[in-house]
Design a protein around this motif. Structure first.
Motif, short mmCIF file in Angstrom:
data_model
loop_
_atom_site.label_atom_id
_atom_site.label_comp_id
_atom_site.label_asym_id
_atom_site.label_seq_id
_atom_site.Cartn_x
_atom_site.Cartn_y
_atom_site.Cartn_z
N GLU A 1 -27.02 -95.43 31.08
CA GLU A 1 -25.86 -95.81 31.88
C GLU A 1 -25.82 -97.31 32.09
O GLU A 1 -26.86 -97.98 32.10
N ARG B 1 -23.99 -88.13 41.13
CA ARG B 1 -24.39 -89.26 41.96
C ARG B 1 -25.31 -88.77 43.06
O ARG B 1 -25.26 -87.61 43.47
N ARG C 1 -28.33 -84.77 45.10
CA ARG C 1 -27.50 -85.14 43.96
C ARG C 1 -26.28 -84.23 43.92
O ARG C 1 -26.41 -83.02 44.11
N MET D 1 -26.48 -93.86 43.49
CA MET D 1 -26.94 -94.02 42.12
C MET D 1 -26.15 -93.01 41.29
O MET D 1 -26.09 -91.83 41.64
N TYR D 2 -25.55 -93.48 40.22
CA TYR D 2 -24.75 -92.63 39.36
C TYR D 2 -25.51 -92.32 38.07
O TYR D 2 -26.06 -93.23 37.42
N TYR D 3 -25.53 -91.03 37.73
CA TYR D 3 -26.25 -90.57 36.56
C TYR D 3 -25.29 -89.83 35.62
O TYR D 3 -24.43 -89.09 36.08
N TRP E 1 -30.87 -86.48 31.19
CA TRP E 1 -30.38 -87.38 32.23
C TRP E 1 -30.64 -88.82 31.83
O TRP E 1 -31.65 -89.14 31.20
N GLY F 1 -29.78 -93.83 35.44
CA GLY F 1 -28.91 -94.11 36.57
C GLY F 1 -28.46 -95.56 36.63
O GLY F 1 -29.12 -96.46 36.11
N GLN G 1 -26.68 -98.17 39.69
CA GLN G 1 -26.38 -98.25 41.13
C GLN G 1 -24.98 -98.77 41.37
O GLN G 1 -24.58 -99.80 40.79
#
Length: 118
Positions: A6, A38, A45, A92-94, A108, A111, A113
């Motif tokens: 990401e 997220r 999550r 935090m975006y995953y 995954w 992440g 931020q």
């Protein structure tokens, strides 16, 4: 194994925009779905958006009308355009991808931020 990377996170003020990217090491065209999740500090999550093969999408109610997912299979990349950001979008975006023909997040990324200040 599929690696997901990401990028695009950062710090913005409320009302601002960010575009997240998720580059995959495998062909995204064959994936039954790809997803963004997220996780905010102290919270579980949560799913943000799912994009299914063929283009159908699911958005969490909290982001509907503000976030837009897209996918470029020529680049094996998933995007998340985030507009009208709110402080509660801070997390935090995953991104996640399945390993088989079920839309279950098996792979995954590390992440990225996103911080939204008021």
């Amino acid at each position: 194994q599929v690696q997901l990377v990401e990028s695009g996170g950062g710090s913005v003020q409320a009302g601002g925009s960010l575009r997240l990217s998720c580059a995959a090491s495998a062909s995204t065209a064959n994936m039954v779905c790809m997803q963004w999740f997220r996780q905010a500090p102290g919270k579980e999550r949560e799913g943000v958006v799912t994009r299914y093969r063929g283009g159908a999408t699911w958005y969490a109610d909290s982001v509907k009308g503000r976030f837009t997912v897209s996918q470029d299979n020529s680049k094996n990349t998933l995007y998340l355009q985030m507009n009208s950001l709110k402080p509660e979008d801070t997390a935090m975006y995953y991104c996640a991808a399945p390993s088989r023909n079920l839309c279950t997040p098996n792979y995954w990324g590390q992440g990225t931020q996103v911080t939204v200040s008021s």
